[in-house]
Design a protein around this motif. Structure first.
Motif, PDB file in Angstrom:
ATOM      1  N   VAL A   1       0.851  -1.190   0.000  1.00 28.45           N
ATOM      2  CA  VAL A   1       0.000   0.000   0.000  1.00 28.45           C
ATOM      3  C   VAL A   1       0.892   1.248   0.000  1.00 28.45           C
ATOM      4  O   VAL A   1       0.645   2.203  -0.739  1.00 28.45           O
ATOM      5  CB  VAL A   1      -0.952   0.013   1.215  1.00 28.45           C
ATOM      6  N   PHE A   2       1.958   1.226   0.808  1.00 26.39           N
ATOM      7  CA  PHE A   2       2.918   2.340   0.789  1.00 26.39           C
ATOM      8  C   PHE A   2       3.508   2.526  -0.606  1.00 26.39           C
ATOM      9  O   PHE A   2       3.583   3.638  -1.122  1.00 26.39           O
ATOM     10  CB  PHE A   2       4.037   2.102   1.808  1.00 26.39           C
ATOM     11  N   LYS A   3       3.911   1.403  -1.211  1.00 28.28           N
ATOM     12  CA  LYS A   3       4.498   1.505  -2.556  1.00 28.28           C
ATOM     13  C   LYS A   3       3.491   2.064  -3.564  1.00 28.28           C
ATOM     14  O   LYS A   3       3.857   2.842  -4.444  1.00 28.28           O
ATOM     15  CB  LYS A   3       4.996   0.127  -3.022  1.00 28.28           C
ATOM     16  N   LEU A   4       2.230   1.650  -3.423  1.00 28.94           N
ATOM     17  CA  LEU A   4       1.195   2.186  -4.317  1.00 28.94           C
ATOM     18  C   LEU A   4       1.078   3.700  -4.152  1.00 28.94           C
ATOM     19  O   LEU A   4       0.913   4.433  -5.131  1.00 28.94           O
ATOM     20  CB  LEU A   4      -0.162   1.530  -4.015  1.00 28.94           C
ATOM     21  N   SER A   5       1.181   4.175  -2.907  1.00 27.88           N
ATOM     22  CA  SER A   5       1.045   5.623  -2.677  1.00 27.88           C
ATOM     23  C   SER A   5       2.206   6.374  -3.340  1.00 27.88           C
ATOM     24  O   SER A   5       2.006   7.435  -3.937  1.00 27.88           O
ATOM     25  CB  SER A   5       0.978   5.920  -1.180  1.00 27.88           C
ATOM     26  N   ARG A   6       3.402   5.802  -3.263  1.00 33.01           N
ATOM     27  CA  ARG A   6       4.562   6.435  -3.925  1.00 33.01           C
ATOM     28  C   ARG A   6       4.366   6.435  -5.446  1.00 33.01           C
ATOM     29  O   ARG A   6       4.676   7.410  -6.121  1.00 33.01           O
ATOM     30  CB  ARG A   6       5.846   5.678  -3.574  1.00 33.01           C
ATOM     31  N   PHE A   7       3.858   5.312  -5.954  1.00 26.08           N
ATOM     32  CA  PHE A   7       3.605   5.206  -7.396  1.00 26.08           C
ATOM     33  C   PHE A   7       2.586   6.260  -7.844  1.00 26.08           C
ATOM     34  O   PHE A   7       2.731   6.880  -8.900  1.00 26.08           O
ATOM     35  CB  PHE A   7       3.112   3.793  -7.722  1.00 26.08           C
ATOM     36  N   MET A   8       1.567   6.477  -7.006  1.00 21.93           N
ATOM     37  CA  MET A   8       0.532   7.465  -7.351  1.00 21.93           C
ATOM     38  C   MET A   8       1.067   8.889  -7.338  1.00 21.93           C
ATOM     39  O   MET A   8       0.572   9.749  -8.063  1.00 21.93           O
ATOM     40  CB  MET A   8      -0.633   7.351  -6.353  1.00 21.93           C
ATOM     41  N   ASN A   9       2.062   9.110  -6.485  1.00 23.49           N
ATOM     42  CA  ASN A   9       2.628  10.463  -6.353  1.00 23.49           C
ATOM     43  C   ASN A   9       3.796  10.714  -7.301  1.00 23.49           C
ATOM     44  O   ASN A   9       4.420  11.772  -7.218  1.00 23.49           O
ATOM     45  CB  ASN A   9       3.101  10.682  -4.911  1.00 23.49           C
ATOM     46  N   LYS A  10       4.073   9.758  -8.194  1.00 25.73           N
ATOM     47  CA  LYS A  10       5.329   9.876  -8.959  1.00 25.73           C
ATOM     48  C   LYS A  10       5.383  11.118  -9.856  1.00 25.73           C
ATOM     49  O   LYS A  10       6.441  11.659 -10.097  1.00 25.73           O
ATOM     50  CB  LYS A  10       5.621   8.591  -9.735  1.00 25.73           C
ATOM     51  N   ASP A  11       4.202  11.565 -10.319  1.00 27.49           N
ATOM     52  CA  ASP A  11       4.199  12.756 -11.184  1.00 27.49           C
ATOM     53  C   ASP A  11       3.732  13.998 -10.435  1.00 27.49           C
ATOM     54  O   ASP A  11       3.238  14.959 -11.048  1.00 27.49           O
ATOM     55  CB  ASP A  11       3.297  12.512 -12.403  1.00 27.49           C
ATOM     56  N   GLY A  12       3.866  13.998  -9.137  1.00 27.56           N
ATOM     57  CA  GLY A  12       3.407  15.147  -8.349  1.00 27.56           C
ATOM     58  C   GLY A  12       2.581  14.662  -7.173  1.00 27.56           C
ATOM     59  O   GLY A  12       1.929  13.620  -7.252  1.00 27.56           O
ATOM     60  N   GLU A  13       2.615  15.397  -6.074  1.00 21.09           N
ATOM     61  CA  GLU A  13       1.969  14.933  -4.842  1.00 21.09           C
ATOM     62  C   GLU A  13       0.448  14.980  -4.947  1.00 21.09           C
ATOM     63  O   GLU A  13      -0.141  16.056  -5.086  1.00 21.09           O
ATOM     64  CB  GLU A  13       2.444  15.770  -3.651  1.00 21.09           C
ATOM     65  N   ILE A  14      -0.162  13.821  -4.893  1.00 27.91           N
ATOM     66  CA  ILE A  14      -1.620  13.729  -4.792  1.00 27.91           C
ATOM     67  C   ILE A  14      -1.975  13.394  -3.349  1.00 27.91           C
ATOM     68  O   ILE A  14      -2.749  14.066  -2.703  1.00 27.91           O
ATOM     69  CB  ILE A  14      -2.163  12.647  -5.750  1.00 27.91           C
ATOM     70  N   ILE A  15      -1.340  12.336  -2.855  1.00 25.57           N
ATOM     71  CA  ILE A  15      -1.533  11.939  -1.458  1.00 25.57           C
ATOM     72  C   ILE A  15      -0.547  12.735  -0.605  1.00 25.57           C
ATOM     73  O   ILE A  15       0.655  12.692  -0.855  1.00 25.57           O
ATOM     74  CB  ILE A  15      -1.282  10.430  -1.294  1.00 25.57           C
TER      75      ILE A  15
END
Lengths: 547, 547
Positions: B437-451
């Motif tokens: 889940v942590f890795k997914l959050s980093r993946f989601m933020n890769k192009d800019g902070e969403i979370i």
């Protein structure tokens, strides 16, 4: 030969407890001059261990337990059931086996041939079918060893479509070629009230057809959803049931196969009495085997919670049942009074908590979000869910397991609130249609009124809005139950059900309700199964589908 | 021969929709000069219909649909998957079949030989295995038709015990005797991130071993818990993957088997990206196939609800996601703020409802019953359940489906409140361990902070009492997840897990938590499966047992 039937109640995975039970019975039988003790299918593990069978530790423990039990077989033989590793290069990793134990060791192993996969059965997932047949020769007699389904010829799928089909092989056809003196059957056959006669008829027809006595030894006791009813029998070669063991209780019996003696049968019981006994055993074993003692539930003054609480008291004792009465502004005075009288009749602890202030608080805090909407199902669900919080609070605080009171009719059409009145550790009436719930209440009152007459005769209502009646949104339960039985148990099509005398439009509406509420049942409490088709793992429907 | 792969997304039981999709593809392929269109396993019904296969209406509709599809096959041939009645006297009532359609009618039918029964598969419940082998002869080519598992040799139970076993027969061994020019495989193979390579390796090894090209056509799309990932391939006779279709999307491709051309492969993706895509598809199809559009959930400011809401927005669009922020007196200021920032980053509707007054009302009304007890788990659960009521109220009032945010680590050890934060129509992260889940959050933020970074880095907490941390009652997630993966996915024993470098006592405590919480998972929402062993119907454990 003197054979003892050991119809015992096992706990799944409790190798120590199960072995002790088995060994105690072997030693006791030895004192009685018994030659062979007959146990039930997978007696060493309890039936059915499901995916515990995929754990090597579990299989090792079963193997060790059989070895220990074998040691106790000096001067006496036994047939016990346990899984066994398949050493062949091909096939599944295990067999479902009967171990013939004598002279302190395993003498031979007999694998199950027919592995049921219908309804609640899932044996092909773990086991390889047997294809080799031999008899046990012991004290001058030839004994054919079969395991449960092995005595069946046809796959019991009569309620689906097309003609019944034969199994790929017939173990009995193969075994009779070896001229056995008698056939033993180690069984784990669960109770279902509407297939009562069917099991006996299969056994009788086999004894008759092959002119050989059958000694059928069933498991007894409940394993979560399944209730094994015992009722082991000795059937002579004419197909006559000569001995019958108790139902819903542990029981043992010694027979002399050379001199079988007079008939000893159990007294016949009505199907409602059997459902009653099955449910009491279902509750008792769920609690006993989990190590729990006490139950709680909400008493509404209605029939479902009334019947559930009587079953709970009979299973666990009045001192172990504690109820909550949770009126709201929509509860009739009668409801609280009926619930109170019932609790007092039973001598159980009860408390009254009015849910209205908590419900009001939810509505107040939600008001800004709900502006412009009208009260409806949402508000009804808030009441049901507030009650759910109260009973779970009692459960959490005092360690009482919450019993769910939903009946099968409601469960079928989704007439209940998820996370509200659908809460519970176990759904006691989830496989009992509403009309049978009424019959159960009459049966419970047969020696004097326990359940107030008013709870039985008043029109069923969820009391979530003024003057609400179940019939506002559902057909009469008499009609509804008949439609549901034909759809669920008998798998009939809408057209076939309408042909029984219902409007096709009503039938289609009911079936649509059943299909649409798969998602609710997916999250429902485990249901004690008493019919041939209960909601639960014996009826797997896709959740997302169009049909 | 020009063969078209049709990797399509079907809805179970939607005969009209599925047939239309299939026929459209056939007609389009015909325009492209295709000789044969290859569909996936049970394409006409969708995979897997479970006990709908026991309904005669369902089988009749499948039969009718195949007949209609056959009519569209003029000047082109197709292979579609559907159930078919077994006309023999013995065996199961159905076959799982591939229908070869040409010249407007059914030319031949090829039944599946190897019926998987492990993990989520349950095909032996409904189908009889094939034992007769023949090839299709069409336009001068010999085509061997196989269905999914038919290409396997070993039963994939490597994670259990003992040696892997061979299946009872090898369809490939039988079919190569008939000298096919190529092998087609109609498949329905679900995604699992930790068995990614395994499926391809099986296909490659078969092509190599038998020196024959394999055309593998997989289903794509989610069916409640299962996500079919597509990724259909053409493998040449040297075992080289020459063509590869898209993952997690419908896709089609025409190949000329005589002139296969250059390699066309998909770009490789990290396992976290694949899980991400699988979950988005899982949500999208659950909603789309059920006919729902909108989702709701509670945003706590923590990582699990943050990742879930991002997935929901990617699956359904920001306009279809509405969240509730539900602080109590134990919520840190940061939590509400982090949740608010996330909602604003995503541009979704959010409301804040303070749960404290409702919680206080429960505690006040329960006070007389709880006299002399100290606050504890009961009071924590009341908070979680009050939140459950609020989100379900939004769900009921506005028709939004509640998404559950429980991760696999919590689900495994029972770190969650039944009828509280375990509520939901679908558990999005129920098969994703916390570390992923942590890795997914980093993946989601890769192009800019969403979370918000703070949701990712702060110590996980349920915030149900002052200064609570998950690590108060659980090992660090890094250790916990490794123990759980070895116990659940790899089926290792406590001793084997301890040998990886953990204290055996801690391992046993964790495993005890997993086993003790079977009852909670029994009532959990359906979980989108992304691993080789998810909680749900692929892992059936007895509820009442000692182990």
């Amino acid at each position: 030969m003197k054979v003892a039937f050991a119809q015992l109640n096992y706990t799944i995975g409790d190798f120590e407890g199960n072995s002790e039970k088995i060994i105690t019975q072997i030693l006791k039988s030895k004192e009685q001059g018994v030659d062979l003790v007959l146990f039930s299918e997978l007696s060493v593990t309890g039936y059915y261990p499901h995916d515990l069978l995929e754990k090597k530790e579990f299989i090792q423990k079963a193997e060790d337990a059989v070895a220990v039990i074998a040691k106790s077989c000096e001067g006496i033989a036994a047939l016990v059931g346990a899984p066994r590793i398949n050493e062949n290069e091909r096939g599944k990793k295990l067999f479902n086996s009967a171990f013939f134990l004598a002279d302190g060791k395993i003498q031979s192993v007999h694998n199950k041939t027919l592995l049921p996969t219908y309804d609640i059965f899932d044996e092909y997932r773990h086991f390889e079918p047997n294809r080799a047949f031999e008899v046990v020769e012991y004290k001058g007699e030839k004994i054919a060893v079969t395991i449960c389904e092995d005595l069946w010829d046809e796959q019991p799928t009569a309620n689906e479509f097309g003609k019944d089909k034969l199994y790929e092989v017939s173990p009995m056809e193969e075994l009779v070629k070896l001229h056995p003196d008698f056939v033993v059957n180690l069984s784990a056959s669960p109770f279902s009230y509407n297939q009562e006669g069917w099991r006996k008829n299969v056994l009788i027809s086999k004894a008759k057809k092959y002119k050989v006595p059958i000694l059928y030894c069933n498991q007894v006791g409940a394993q979560t959803e399944l209730v094994f009813d015992g009722g082991s029998v000795y059937i002579d070669k004419n197909g006559e049931i000569v001995k019958e063991l108790k139902y819903f209780e542990e029981d043992t019996l010694v027979v002399d196969t050379k001199n079988i003696g007079t008939k000893e049968l159990q007294k016949k019981a009505d199907y409602i009495e059997k459902i009653h006994d099955a449910l009491v055993l279902g509750i008792r074993d769920y609690f006993g085997k989990m190590g729990f003692k006490q139950a709680t539930l909400g008493l509404s003054g209605g029939i479902d919670s009334a019947v559930t609480v009587v079953l709970a008291v009979r299973a666990l004792g009045a001192e172990n049942v504690r109820v909550l009465l949770m009126p709201s502004k929509y509860s009739s005075d009668h409801s609280v009074e009926d619930a109170r009288v019932l609790a007092e009749n039973l001598g159980i602890q009860y408390d009254i908590v009015n849910i209205q202030s908590a419900v009001d608080e939810f509505e107040k805090t939600l008001a800004p979000l709900f502006k412009g909407t009208s009260p409806g199902v949402t508000e009804e669900n808030i009441q049901a869910r507030a009650r759910g919080i109260y009973v779970m609070a009692i459960s959490n605080k005092f360690g009482h397991i919450l019993l769910n009171t939903t009946n099968k009719s409601e469960c079928a059409v989704g007439y209940g609130t998820l996370y509200g009145d659908m809460n519970g550790g176990m759904a006691v009436l989830g496989d009992v249609y509403k009309m049978d719930v009424f019959k159960l209440s009459r049966f419970m009152n047969k020696d004097g009124e326990i359940i107030p007459e008013n709870s039985i005769v008043k029109p069923p209502s969820a009391e979530l809005r003024p003057d609400q009646k179940d019939t506002d949104s559902l057909p009469d339960y008499k009609d509804l139950d008949e439609m549901l039985f034909n759809y669920i148990e008998l798998n009939k099509s809408p057209k076939e059900i309408a042909a029984l005398g219902f409007e096709e439009e009503v039938v289609r509406r009911v079936i649509r309700m059943v299909n649409m509420n798969e998602y609710k049942r997916f999250q429902a409490a485990p249901i004690i199964r008493v019919s041939s088709k209960a909601f639960g793992f014996g009826r797997k429907m896709p959740l997302v589908a169009r049909y």
